[in-house]
Design an enzyme around this catalytic site. Structure first.
Site, PDB file in Angstrom:
ATOM      1  CE  LYS A  79      -0.743   0.274   5.030  1.00  0.00           C
ATOM      2  NZ  LYS A  79      -0.104   1.584   5.212  1.00  0.00           N
ATOM      3  CG  ASP A  80       3.337   2.205   2.921  1.00  0.00           C
ATOM      4  OD1 ASP A  80       2.289   2.865   3.053  1.00  0.00           O
ATOM      5  OD2 ASP A  80       3.849   1.547   3.854  1.00  0.00           O
ATOM      6  NE  ARG A 127      -8.193   3.404   3.823  1.00  0.00           N
ATOM      7  CZ  ARG A 127      -8.141   2.599   4.881  1.00  0.00           C
ATOM      8  NH1 ARG A 127      -9.240   2.299   5.543  1.00  0.00           N
ATOM      9  NH2 ARG A 127      -7.008   2.105   5.287  1.00  0.00           N
ATOM     10  NE  ARG A 128      -6.387   2.619   8.623  1.00  0.00           N
ATOM     11  CZ  ARG A 128      -5.155   2.157   8.845  1.00  0.00           C
ATOM     12  NH1 ARG A 128      -4.254   2.952   9.421  1.00  0.00           N
ATOM     13  NH2 ARG A 128      -4.821   0.936   8.503  1.00  0.00           N
ATOM     14  NE  ARG A 145       4.004   9.318  10.241  1.00  0.00           N
ATOM     15  CZ  ARG A 145       5.134   9.732   9.647  1.00  0.00           C
ATOM     16  NH1 ARG A 145       5.278  10.990   9.297  1.00  0.00           N
ATOM     17  NH2 ARG A 145       6.105   8.865   9.393  1.00  0.00           N
ATOM     18  NE  ARG A 151       0.672   5.075  14.119  1.00  0.00           N
ATOM     19  CZ  ARG A 151       0.300   5.419  12.891  1.00  0.00           C
ATOM     20  NH1 ARG A 151      -0.961   5.272  12.529  1.00  0.00           N
ATOM     21  NH2 ARG A 151       1.167   5.894  12.026  1.00  0.00           N
ATOM     22  CB  CYS A 235      -0.361   5.526  -0.948  1.00  0.00           C
ATOM     23  SG  CYS A 235       1.045   6.487  -0.360  1.00  0.00           S
TER      24      CYS A 235
END
Length: 306
Positions: A79-80, A127-128, A145, A151, A235
């Site tokens: 995805k990156d 997107r999220r 980040r 996180r 992306c």
């Protein structure tokens, strides 16, 4: 032959998933493999992914090292990886995909729907963020980040009420305990290629890693990434896509969100793939054309060309 040198980012997740690929590669080929870690722009910067441009911030240094001969292959989270081909490089293998879904990790067993009004939810993904604004406009989104432990630590400390992470990353790290809800793809489509890894090599060296290529995974994720390519989106754009193969049919669905969550466009298509060597491009073009025909022109291109 001498040891095969595999390049990767130095983060815990990147190293963990690279070691898993190396183990599979050694088992199938018998080759000795050496892992070399690199630090990328995305690792060094503390800015949001959206402000960095998103596309390629985790891949550029790895690709340069590969072209410069510092390693023989590099492992990317697919995805990156930008969708545009880089002259001299090719994707030599896409191993079998892990779970493509997102997960909510919240305090007190909360779910998306049971989060209290004003809850602080952390995610750095546009997107999220768009998906969360669409479903829960009453919560506060915190752009964050950091690695998985950082996180999750912000939830444990009470700084955040929840974070949204990928199921694949949590599973690879053995950190699935904090998951309080897995978000189903039908309602919460994830980034094209999420859950999949890619081994990139210098063009002509594909056989070095082809033993771990998983054909059906490649077809599905290339169809998803074709959506990004056709919409000229990076992306960091608020786009979700999912593909699946069932009974010789490739089903692909794409959804483009407005960043503020106020609306989205969805298109789904299917193609018979049993005798098709390269169906992904055809399907992605159909999806892109349908989105444009439905009036998406005002919101594309999104996030810059990959």
């Amino acid at each position: 032959m001498t040891a095969l040198r595999i390049g990767t980012r130095g983060s815990e997740l990147a190293m963990t998933q690279t070691r898993q690929i190396v183990e599979e590669l050694q088992k199938k080929t018998g080759h000795e493999v050496e892992i070399i870690s690199f630090t990328t722009q995305g690792d060094r910067s503390k800015e949001s992914l959206a402000s960095l441009g998103g596309t390629g911030v985790f891949a550029a240094e790895l690709r340069k090292a590969l072209l410069d001969g510092e390693c023989d292959a590099v492992v990317h989270s697919l995805k990156d990886l930008p969708t545009a081909a880089l002259p001299g490089l090719s994707i030599g293998a896409i191993p079998k995909r892990a779970d493509a879904r997102d997960a909510l990790c919240a305090r007190d067993g909360l779910t998306i729907d049971t989060l209290p009004e004003g809850a602080r939810v952390g995610t750095g993904s546009p997107r999220r963020q768009a998906q969360l604004r669409a479903r829960r406009p009453d919560v506060e989104i915190i752009d964050i980040r950091g690695n998985v432990d950082t996180r999750l630590g912000r939830v444990a400390s009470g700084d955040l009420d929840a974070v949204i992470l990928s199921v694949a990353g949590l599973t690879r790290l053995g950190r699935t305990e904090p998951i309080t809800e897995i978000l189903e793809l039908s309602e919460w489509p994830t980034a094209p290629g999420q859950g999949a890894l890619a081994l990139e090599v210098r063009t002509g060296d594909e056989k070095l890693v082809s033993a771990v290529d998983h054909k059906s995974t490649r077809i599905m994720v290339e169809a998803e990434r074709g959506v990004l390519a056709h919409l000229e989106a990076g992306c960091s754009a608020p786009i979700g896509a999912q593909a699946m193969i069932e009974d010789g049919m490739l089903f692909v669905s794409a959804r483009v969100y407005r960043p503020d969550g106020s609306g989205h466009l969805t298109s789904s298509h299917a193609l018979y793939v049993a005798d098709s060597a390269d169906p992904a491009g055809e399907v992605s073009v159909r999806i892109g054309d349908e989105l444009l025909a439905d009036g998406a022109g005002e919101i594309v291109p999104l996030g810059g060309r990959s």
